[in-house]
Design a protein around this motif. Structure first.
Motif, mmCIF file in Angstrom:
data_model
loop_
_atom_site.group_PDB
_atom_site.id
_atom_site.type_symbol
_atom_site.label_atom_id
_atom_site.label_comp_id
_atom_site.label_asym_id
_atom_site.label_seq_id
_atom_site.Cartn_x
_atom_site.Cartn_y
_atom_site.Cartn_z
ATOM 1 N N ASN A 287 -43.648 -94.111 21.470
ATOM 2 C CA ASN A 287 -43.488 -94.452 20.464
ATOM 3 C C ASN A 287 -44.851 -93.794 19.557
ATOM 4 O O ASN A 287 -44.865 -93.560 18.538
ATOM 5 C CB ASN A 287 -43.712 -96.445 20.142
ATOM 6 C CG ASN A 287 -42.999 -96.895 20.664
ATOM 7 O OD1 ASN A 287 -41.262 -96.320 20.113
ATOM 8 N ND2 ASN A 287 -42.905 -98.136 21.379
ATOM 9 N N ASN A 291 -45.033 -91.462 15.810
ATOM 10 C CA ASN A 291 -45.760 -91.918 14.303
ATOM 11 C C ASN A 291 -46.613 -90.550 14.211
ATOM 12 O O ASN A 291 -47.655 -91.117 13.315
ATOM 13 C CB ASN A 291 -46.513 -93.108 14.829
ATOM 14 C CG ASN A 291 -45.715 -94.618 14.640
ATOM 15 O OD1 ASN A 291 -45.874 -95.065 13.418
ATOM 16 N ND2 ASN A 291 -45.213 -95.408 15.654
ATOM 17 N N LYS A 294 -48.270 -90.105 11.071
ATOM 18 C CA LYS A 294 -48.200 -91.493 10.236
ATOM 19 C C LYS A 294 -49.183 -92.251 10.409
ATOM 20 O O LYS A 294 -49.317 -93.568 10.153
ATOM 21 C CB LYS A 294 -46.777 -92.043 10.628
ATOM 22 C CG LYS A 294 -45.709 -91.366 9.585
ATOM 23 C CD LYS A 294 -44.037 -92.194 9.888
ATOM 24 C CE LYS A 294 -43.575 -91.274 11.286
ATOM 25 N NZ LYS A 294 -42.325 -91.717 11.411
#
Length: 422
Positions: A287, A291, A294
């Protein structure tokens, strides 16, 4: 037969026009690619302008403390670099617009030639249609056929000719509209280019002022160069001590986690360079990786004043500085926030230095260093955006710098590539 021959000539012209349209379509694809690049450059330019404004907001909000010469040089160097980058991007945009304008002018010339040809063809058809416009002449044309097959062909010719007239009329409308739209686009491009040129003039004037200011400052400290060299050396030594301590803490954290993960398993060793990943840690790491580019910033507002990697000292070019992370200049006593879900691994305490926090995200670590307050302890689970402390604000120069770092296992990464654009 002459009529059929005339029609065939007309159809050949039609096919030629279609070929020209294909060429124009290819040119349009090239223009589309240029427009995509123009959008990308404009996004970069806007990002730089936001950085400049962010820097102004951060530094005009500070008290008027007396800054050291080194700090002033760092500030000026940041402004010079950002301004030079802005000028470079703006020049690229202006050059790209020049190419687009030239391409559009060529296309306008081509469209005008096509429009004239279409109008001439259409005028000739109108004259011919007028001369033979009566239904009687059409009937006589059909009745004079030698046989049914020829009559059928002539009937098809009359229909095709009528359709062709209609198509030519529509083509003239379309080309006229294309020409008008392209002229409007060209005018807008010329206005945009003029604005970019004017923006660059302003940026260059600002840059000249900043360069002169830096030159004056550098000249004023030449007499004290030995003192500043000593300060730089001391800073480098402090940075080396911090790097060693962080590396030690990371290796310890990896070894302790691996020992726990391997508990009860025969013939296992606890490596201190890579994590033994549990399913939960793997999910968190995946996860985190998804990202990249971001992640939220660790402070509400800030600019990257010290970049990752090797750089040269501004006051002594022979001295090399190797930043293990990035230095984010922010507002006084700013809250520090986690960039992603994780677990507090360690509180970093180095003698004669401000504390920091080491947070684990699967097999990744984020480090938040140079804090005045710490709100968490080892073992705490933290969530994205959670306030974990405050940035230390220097009483000497009023500067608030967060040292932010990122590791995968024990390998350092450039955090700038992982943070979202402001």
């Amino acid at each position: 037969m002459n009529d059929e021959k005339s029609f065939n000539i007309k159809m050949m012209k039609k096919y030629c026009n279609a070929l020209v349209v294909l060429v124009i379509l290819f040119s349009s694809v090239q223009l589309s690619a240029q427009s995509a690049m123009q959008k990308k450059l404009e996004a970069q330019r806007q990002q730089i302008l936001r950085e400049i404004e962010e820097f102004k907001l951060i530094y005009t909000s500070k008290k008027k403390e007396e800054k050291s010469a080194l700090t002033l040089i760092e500030d000026l160097n940041y402004k010079v670099n950002v301004r030079q980058n802005l000028i470079r991007i703006t020049n690229e945009q202006a050059n790209l617009l020049t190419r687009e304008i030239n391409a559009n002018q060529k296309e306008i010339t081509s469209l005008r030639a096509q429009l004239e040809e279409l109008k001439e063809d259409y005028a000739a058809m109108v004259v011919k249609s007028y001369k033979s416009k009566s239904e009687q002449s059409k009937i006589m044309f059909l009745l004079s056929s030698e046989d049914f097959k020829q009559a059928y062909k002539r009937l098809q010719y009359i229909k095709q000719y009528a359709n062709y007239q209609k198509e030519q009329g529509e083509a003239i409308k379309t080309k006229t509209k294309e020409l008008q739209d392209l002229n409007i686009q060209l005018t807008k491009q010329k206005e945009d280019k003029q604005k970019l040129i004017e923006d660059n003039r302003i940026a260059k004037r600002e840059l000249e002022k900043e360069l002169k200011e830096r030159e004056t400052l550098m000249a004023s400290i030449k007499a004290d160069m030995g003192k500043f060299a000593a300060q730089i050396k001391e800073k480098r030594q402090e940075a080396d001590r911090l790097d060693k301590e962080i590396n030690r803490l990371i290796r310890e954290a990896i070894a302790a986690a691996n020992k726990e993960a391997n508990k009860g398993k025969p013939n296992t060793s606890s490596s201190s360079s890579k994590f033994v990943m549990t399913p939960e840690a793997k999910k968190l790491a995946t996860n985190f990786e998804s990202n990249k580019g971001k992640l939220g910033w660790p402070v509400e507002r800030g600019v990257i004043k010290g970049k990752f990697g090797k750089t040269r000292s501004l006051t002594d070019n022979s001295v090399e500085v190797n930043n293990s992370g990035i230095k984010i200049a922010t507002t006084a006593n700013a809250d520090v926030k986690t960039v992603f879900n994780g677990v507090v691994s360690k509180i970093i305490l180095v003698k004669n230095a401000n504390p920091g926090i080491l947070i684990r995200h699967g097999n990744y670590f984020t480090i938040y260093y140079n804090l005045s307050k710490v709100y968490v302890k080892p073992g705490d689970k933290v969530t994205t955006g959670q306030v974990i402390g405050k940035v230390f604000t220097s009483k000497v120069n009023g500067e608030s710098l967060l040292d932010f770092r990122l590791f995968k296992n024990d390998q350092r990464l450039n955090p700038q590539y992982w943070l979202a654009k402001f």
